[in-house]
Scaffold this motif. Sequence first.
Motif, PDB file in Angstrom:
ATOM      1  N   ASP A   1       4.431  -2.920  -8.102  1.00  0.00           N
ATOM      2  CA  ASP A   1       5.340  -3.308  -7.018  1.00  0.00           C
ATOM      3  C   ASP A   1       5.052  -2.549  -5.720  1.00  0.00           C
ATOM      4  O   ASP A   1       5.683  -2.811  -4.709  1.00  0.00           O
ATOM      5  N   ASP A   2       4.120  -1.618  -5.762  1.00  0.00           N
ATOM      6  CA  ASP A   2       3.793  -0.846  -4.550  1.00  0.00           C
ATOM      7  C   ASP A   2       2.746  -1.549  -3.686  1.00  0.00           C
ATOM      8  O   ASP A   2       2.409  -1.061  -2.612  1.00  0.00           O
TER       9      ASP A   2
ATOM     10  N   HIS B   1       4.305  -3.948   0.051  1.00  0.00           N
ATOM     11  CA  HIS B   1       5.143  -3.052  -0.738  1.00  0.00           C
ATOM     12  C   HIS B   1       6.417  -3.774  -1.192  1.00  0.00           C
ATOM     13  O   HIS B   1       7.113  -4.340  -0.364  1.00  0.00           O
TER      14      HIS B   1
ATOM     15  N   SER C   1       8.744  -2.321  -3.657  1.00  0.00           N
ATOM     16  CA  SER C   1       9.642  -1.464  -4.428  1.00  0.00           C
ATOM     17  C   SER C   1      11.082  -1.894  -4.185  1.00  0.00           C
ATOM     18  O   SER C   1      11.458  -2.207  -3.059  1.00  0.00           O
TER      19      SER C   1
ATOM     20  N   ASN D   1       3.728   3.242 -10.876  1.00  0.00           N
ATOM     21  CA  ASN D   1       4.609   3.312  -9.728  1.00  0.00           C
ATOM     22  C   ASN D   1       4.668   4.723  -9.144  1.00  0.00           C
ATOM     23  O   ASN D   1       4.668   5.709  -9.884  1.00  0.00           O
TER      24      ASN D   1
ATOM     25  N   THR E   1       8.538  -2.730 -10.611  1.00  0.00           N
ATOM     26  CA  THR E   1       7.537  -2.355 -11.630  1.00  0.00           C
ATOM     27  C   THR E   1       8.007  -2.794 -13.015  1.00  0.00           C
ATOM     28  O   THR E   1       7.253  -3.429 -13.773  1.00  0.00           O
TER      29      THR E   1
HETATM   30 MN    MN Z   1       7.338   1.018  -6.325  1.00  0.00          MN
END
Ligand code: MN
Length: 253
Positions: A8-9, A37, A39, A96, A110
């Motif tokens: 997820d980054d 990104h 997050s 992550n 994530t």
């Molecule tokens: Mn993240």
Amino acid sequence: MKILVTNDDGVTAPGLAALRAVAKNFGDVTVVAPDSHQSGASHAITLSGLTVRRTRVERDESFDAIAVEGRPADCVRVAILGLLDDPPDLVLSGINAGANVGIHVFYSGTVAAAAEAVMLGVPAVAFSLAVGSTPPDFRPAIETCSKVLARLIERGLSPSDLINVNLPERRAAKGIRIVRQSRARSRDRYRLSNASEREEYLIKGGGFHAPSRDTDIALLSKGYLTITPLHVDRTAHDKLDEWNGDHWADLLG
Ligand code: MN
């Protein structure tokens, strides 16, 4: 073994390159990750068109990846339900930058990407590295994650296995603990920003109220690597019998 790696980054995140390095010890790797990104995206998906872009990520070791203009869960969905000829045998999400423990699991893109894989019948492991005041160094985590993954594979993964792994910030974990997810409340507060012309609120605080000692939050903070098996089924099974014994039969006449 065919392995799909996501995060997820974002596709250029160093943690993704680290997880790809882990994955290639175990099989053929395809990387499909968000182009930006994500997050905190949790389990959001994109219902309009999803744009994907073939790219080459330049890191210590450069690699091909598919960047998706979408959320982490989108990446897993478009990979398994669209891009790939065959479903992968395993999905890995991470690594992550920051722990995903306690109720943060609900916000985590994530973990959501891993959960999406399990919803599609593919076992998945989410890896997160606790981050302190210094920028995270993912290189030492590659070996640790590889050892954990080897053990998980050796034990045998089933399609319903959704495994949340958190690595402590310091290089050498004190040990490994299989633990439950904490339900401790967040200490976050929203404070009005002085720096903004608009009425803007920023999250301040962080951390949790008194997590129980036998939980992911407590043990990770003590320096243990924590492994928490999760369920996609969020039913409160302990409530079913209790509520079924209640008086619903007469409600609708
Ligand atoms: Mn993240």
